[in-house]
Design a protein around this motif. Sequence first.
Motif, PDB file in Angstrom:
ATOM      1  N   LEU A  98     -15.488 -13.102  13.404  1.00 16.69           N
ATOM      2  CA  LEU A  98     -15.353 -14.292  12.548  1.00 16.69           C
ATOM      3  C   LEU A  98     -15.129 -13.894  11.094  1.00 16.69           C
ATOM      4  CD1 LEU A  98     -18.179 -16.512  14.080  1.00 16.69           C
ATOM      5  CD2 LEU A  98     -15.758 -17.119  13.973  1.00 16.69           C
ATOM      6  N   VAL A  99     -15.890 -12.892  10.648  1.00 20.07           N
ATOM      7  CA  VAL A  99     -15.756 -12.448   9.254  1.00 20.07           C
ATOM      8  C   VAL A  99     -14.414 -11.755   9.057  1.00 20.07           C
ATOM      9  CG1 VAL A  99     -16.714 -10.934   7.490  1.00 20.07           C
ATOM     10  CG2 VAL A  99     -18.245 -12.266   8.930  1.00 20.07           C
ATOM     11  N   THR A 100     -14.011 -10.972  10.030  1.00 21.22           N
ATOM     12  CA  THR A 100     -12.725 -10.270   9.922  1.00 21.22           C
ATOM     13  C   THR A 100     -11.582 -11.258   9.717  1.00 21.22           C
ATOM     14  OG1 THR A 100     -13.581  -8.580  11.404  1.00 21.22           O
ATOM     15  CG2 THR A 100     -11.215  -8.591  11.039  1.00 21.22           C
ATOM     16  N   ASN A 101     -11.661 -12.396  10.396  1.00 18.70           N
ATOM     17  CA  ASN A 101     -10.610 -13.398  10.228  1.00 18.70           C
ATOM     18  C   ASN A 101     -10.515 -13.890   8.794  1.00 18.70           C
ATOM     19  OD1 ASN A 101      -9.724 -13.331  12.836  1.00 18.70           O
ATOM     20  ND2 ASN A 101     -11.140 -14.919  13.538  1.00 18.70           N
ATOM     21  N   CYS A 102     -11.633 -13.851   8.091  1.00 13.49           N
ATOM     22  CA  CYS A 102     -11.629 -14.331   6.704  1.00 13.49           C
ATOM     23  C   CYS A 102     -10.911 -13.370   5.760  1.00 13.49           C
ATOM     24  CB  CYS A 102     -13.054 -14.537   6.214  1.00 13.49           C
ATOM     25  SG  CYS A 102     -13.796 -16.011   6.884  1.00 13.49           S
ATOM     26  N   LEU A 103     -10.629 -12.160   6.225  1.00 14.49           N
ATOM     27  CA  LEU A 103      -9.898 -11.220   5.371  1.00 14.49           C
ATOM     28  C   LEU A 103      -8.511 -11.750   5.045  1.00 14.49           C
ATOM     29  CD1 LEU A 103     -10.856  -7.806   7.026  1.00 14.49           C
ATOM     30  CD2 LEU A 103     -11.759  -8.767   4.916  1.00 14.49           C
ATOM     31  N   SER A 104      -8.012 -12.668   5.872  1.00 14.49           N
ATOM     32  CA  SER A 104      -6.675 -13.225   5.628  1.00 14.49           C
ATOM     33  C   SER A 104      -6.729 -14.488   4.783  1.00 14.49           C
ATOM     34  CB  SER A 104      -6.002 -13.571   6.952  1.00 14.49           C
ATOM     35  OG  SER A 104      -6.313 -12.624   7.936  1.00 14.49           O
ATOM     36  N   CYS A 138      -5.906  -3.115   6.690  1.00 10.83           N
ATOM     37  CA  CYS A 138      -6.105  -4.219   5.738  1.00 10.83           C
ATOM     38  C   CYS A 138      -6.740  -3.706   4.452  1.00 10.83           C
ATOM     39  CB  CYS A 138      -6.974  -5.268   6.406  1.00 10.83           C
ATOM     40  SG  CYS A 138      -7.567  -6.527   5.306  1.00 10.83           S
ATOM     41  N   MET A 139      -7.745  -2.852   4.599  1.00 13.04           N
ATOM     42  CA  MET A 139      -8.420  -2.312   3.410  1.00 13.04           C
ATOM     43  C   MET A 139      -7.467  -1.429   2.603  1.00 13.04           C
ATOM     44  SD  MET A 139     -11.361  -3.609   3.356  1.00 13.04           S
ATOM     45  CE  MET A 139     -12.178  -4.659   4.538  1.00 13.04           C
ATOM     46  N   ARG A 168      -6.638   8.324   7.502  1.00 12.17           N
ATOM     47  CA  ARG A 168      -5.321   8.956   7.639  1.00 12.17           C
ATOM     48  C   ARG A 168      -4.562   8.358   8.826  1.00 12.17           C
ATOM     49  NH1 ARG A 168      -6.533  14.387   8.459  1.00 12.17           N
ATOM     50  NH2 ARG A 168      -7.937  14.168   6.680  1.00 12.17           N
ATOM     51  N   GLN A 169      -5.286   8.207   9.923  1.00 10.09           N
ATOM     52  CA  GLN A 169      -4.641   7.622  11.101  1.00 10.09           C
ATOM     53  C   GLN A 169      -4.131   6.221  10.808  1.00 10.09           C
ATOM     54  OE1 GLN A 169      -7.449   7.769  14.303  1.00 10.09           O
ATOM     55  NE2 GLN A 169      -7.086   9.949  14.726  1.00 10.09           N
ATOM     56  N   ALA A 170      -4.979   5.447  10.155  1.00 16.06           N
ATOM     57  CA  ALA A 170      -4.589   4.067   9.840  1.00 16.06           C
ATOM     58  C   ALA A 170      -3.355   4.055   8.956  1.00 16.06           C
ATOM     59  CB  ALA A 170      -5.733   3.347   9.150  1.00 16.06           C
ATOM     60  N   GLN A 171      -3.303   5.005   8.034  1.00 17.06           N
ATOM     61  CA  GLN A 171      -2.150   5.083   7.137  1.00 17.06           C
ATOM     62  C   GLN A 171      -0.865   5.373   7.924  1.00 17.06           C
ATOM     63  OE1 GLN A 171      -3.801   7.658   4.179  1.00 17.06           O
ATOM     64  NE2 GLN A 171      -2.782   6.559   2.529  1.00 17.06           N
ATOM     65  N   GLN A 172      -1.014   6.323   8.851  1.00 18.73           N
ATOM     66  CA  GLN A 172       0.154   6.683   9.658  1.00 18.73           C
ATOM     67  C   GLN A 172       0.635   5.489  10.463  1.00 18.73           C
ATOM     68  OE1 GLN A 172      -1.147  10.059  11.893  1.00 18.73           O
ATOM     69  NE2 GLN A 172      -0.698  11.521  10.249  1.00 18.73           N
ATOM     70  N   ALA A 180      -1.291  -8.162  11.195  1.00 20.92           N
ATOM     71  CA  ALA A 180      -1.331  -9.418  10.424  1.00 20.92           C
ATOM     72  C   ALA A 180      -2.627  -9.575   9.646  1.00 20.92           C
ATOM     73  CB  ALA A 180      -1.151 -10.602  11.361  1.00 20.92           C
ATOM     74  N   VAL A 181      -3.619  -8.737   9.949  1.00 25.97           N
ATOM     75  CA  VAL A 181      -4.912  -8.916   9.287  1.00 25.97           C
ATOM     76  C   VAL A 181      -4.780  -8.679   7.785  1.00 25.97           C
ATOM     77  CG1 VAL A 181      -7.294  -8.142   9.210  1.00 25.97           C
ATOM     78  CG2 VAL A 181      -6.058  -8.132  11.374  1.00 25.97           C
ATOM     79  N   GLY A 182      -5.288  -9.573   7.028  1.00 23.17           N
ATOM     80  CA  GLY A 182      -5.294  -9.373   5.577  1.00 23.17           C
ATOM     81  C   GLY A 182      -4.091  -9.912   4.875  1.00 23.17           C
ATOM     82  N   ILE A 183      -3.138 -10.424   5.602  1.00 19.04           N
ATOM     83  CA  ILE A 183      -2.007 -11.070   4.940  1.00 19.04           C
ATOM     84  C   ILE A 183      -2.348 -12.544   4.775  1.00 19.04           C
ATOM     85  CG2 ILE A 183       0.416 -11.728   5.154  1.00 19.04           C
ATOM     86  CD1 ILE A 183       0.848  -9.147   6.707  1.00 19.04           C
ATOM     87  N   PRO A 184      -2.323 -13.015   3.560  1.00 20.90           N
ATOM     88  CA  PRO A 184      -2.723 -14.399   3.326  1.00 20.90           C
ATOM     89  C   PRO A 184      -1.879 -15.369   4.123  1.00 20.90           C
ATOM     90  CG  PRO A 184      -2.426 -13.235   1.263  1.00 20.90           C
ATOM     91  CD  PRO A 184      -1.945 -12.332   2.342  1.00 20.90           C
ATOM     92  N   LEU A 185      -2.531 -16.402   4.606  1.00 18.71           N
ATOM     93  CA  LEU A 185      -1.794 -17.417   5.345  1.00 18.71           C
ATOM     94  C   LEU A 185      -0.912 -18.189   4.374  1.00 18.71           C
ATOM     95  CD1 LEU A 185      -4.853 -18.609   7.398  1.00 18.71           C
ATOM     96  CD2 LEU A 185      -2.982 -17.197   8.238  1.00 18.71           C
ATOM     97  N   PRO A 186       0.232 -18.670   4.856  1.00 22.91           N
ATOM     98  CA  PRO A 186       1.132 -19.418   3.958  1.00 22.91           C
ATOM     99  C   PRO A 186       0.495 -20.724   3.504  1.00 22.91           C
ATOM    100  CG  PRO A 186       1.861 -19.579   6.225  1.00 22.91           C
ATOM    101  CD  PRO A 186       0.750 -18.591   6.217  1.00 22.91           C
ATOM    102  N   LYS A 187       0.779 -21.077   2.268  1.00 21.29           N
ATOM    103  CA  LYS A 187       0.257 -22.342   1.742  1.00 21.29           C
ATOM    104  C   LYS A 187       1.070 -23.489   2.311  1.00 21.29           C
ATOM    105  CE  LYS A 187      -1.631 -20.605  -2.500  1.00 21.29           C
ATOM    106  NZ  LYS A 187      -1.498 -20.438  -3.921  1.00 21.29           N
TER     107      LYS A 187
END
Lengths: 188, 361
Positions: A98-104, A138-139, A168-172, A180-187
Amino acid sequence: MSSTEAPERFEYLQSLVTEFQDTDSEEAKEQVLANLANFAYDPKNLEYLRELQVPDLFLDMLTEENENFVEFGMGGLCNLSMDPDCREVILQSGGISLVTNCLSNRREETVLSAVTTLMNLATPATRSQISEPGILQCMLRFSLAESPRLRNLAAVFLQDCCSEEQVRQAQQQMEGRQTAVGIPLPKE
Amino acid sequence: MAVPVSNRSACWSAPEVYKHHEQQRVCISRPKYREGRKAKAVKVYTINLESRYLMVQGVPAIGVMTELIQLCALYGVVEEYRPLDEYPAEEFTEVYLVKFQKLTSARAAKRNMDEKSFYGGVLHVCYVPEYETVEDTRLKLQDRRSYIARAARSRAKQREKTEAAQESSVSSEAPTSSDKIPASRDVTSKIESTGEALSLSHYSEFPPLPLPPREQCSFRQKSHRRLVPTEDKMGTLHNAFFNVEQWQADSLSSNPTTSNRKQGTEGRLGPNPGSGVRFIPRNTNLESRKRKVEESGEPAANVSGENEPLIGPKLPEPAKLDMEDESLNTTVGLIRSTMKQVGSVPDLKRVEKKAKPRRRI
């Protein structure tokens, strides 16, 4: 036991929760929610808030449409999750996803609360869930953000809540495909 | 990934205006039981919003930086400070960035300085976490977590203690006043309101005196002791506890004198014993009494001046034991009772006296 210690405090908080449940006014709900979230800042109240199942109340708010509800609920969780006992309650109620979803979320304050909450929820048992690639990517994006507060928080997260290898892995992976996590939802 | 590194040097660079710097609109639709002492906006405070970096806006541009920093230093060690020349400021005012050593100091400073007048300007103080470095942010979160953990541990300990105390059927004295207060925000606003009075009386007109930084608990005690007196003054604020007693003494003992004075000639017969009082204009007395009645909501009790709810230690009965001689005491008693009689009758007499001249005309 607690209600004999400071019945007035408990009763007051209880009356807030009751008002929140009973009122039909959106405005009153927002105010009460903000009150409860602020009370969660004071460790004296944590026990009572737990007893009143306020952690679950906050978690419910995260899926509301009203952005204020989400922001205040997330703020409340940010305050609550500092406490080990509350952390357990939040984890048991499936708080991480639930909290992770709020990252967006579009609001910075909500996102900041979410990042801090995730850090608070990190225990040896939950670490793998919290350092999952989607969240790390996302971070990584947040650490490039313009806002210094978000940038700093993300940097702390990447340094404290996962290994360098994981970063490093995440970067790769990020160079390959985006999540899609962390990309703001469209207004609207 | 180069950004987080350059972060550190960017700490003191050109500032931006962030939304959370602005003062939000105060909420006016709260029901009574949720209303604090101070009007506040609907906003949730988290550790993310707090910081040991404060921004002080609205400082009059008259070269009072030293004074400002002295004022800040009352609340804790100031590590760094500088004017934020680039930050948009209102005309004839300056903006300063102040970095405290501890978050608690910054919190106290914000609480006591925000919206206070300072050399003719009104300060707006807010946290500016965007000036934090990554390390600052990390430490802030760590401190907060360990504080909460400590609180949880001490709570558990206290619970054990009280349970043990209950078993031995001894009522424990541990959690008293602070637990009775229903809401933490109320507590803080209480602290704020009294702190307001304190800082106002200390700083508004005089250069700041180097008071020691106050802990919250001492504020709380003060707030209990000073409760009413900060509010019911006649425009001025009396900051010392002594003044409260003095003032009460005045209002108590001057009631008879004023009622006597009202009755003209008879009142002058003898000085009221036991009232070594400063002169207080009757209007002021009446006004303050009226205000008090309005505030306490229980009329008539105050008018007599005897059933007044006492704040602080009780004063000795005026002059009852002064004489150290029985006969003198009886004389005093006699004089007093005559005065009372005289005081209660003459209203009627006066009406008659007034009526007579009219007939003549």
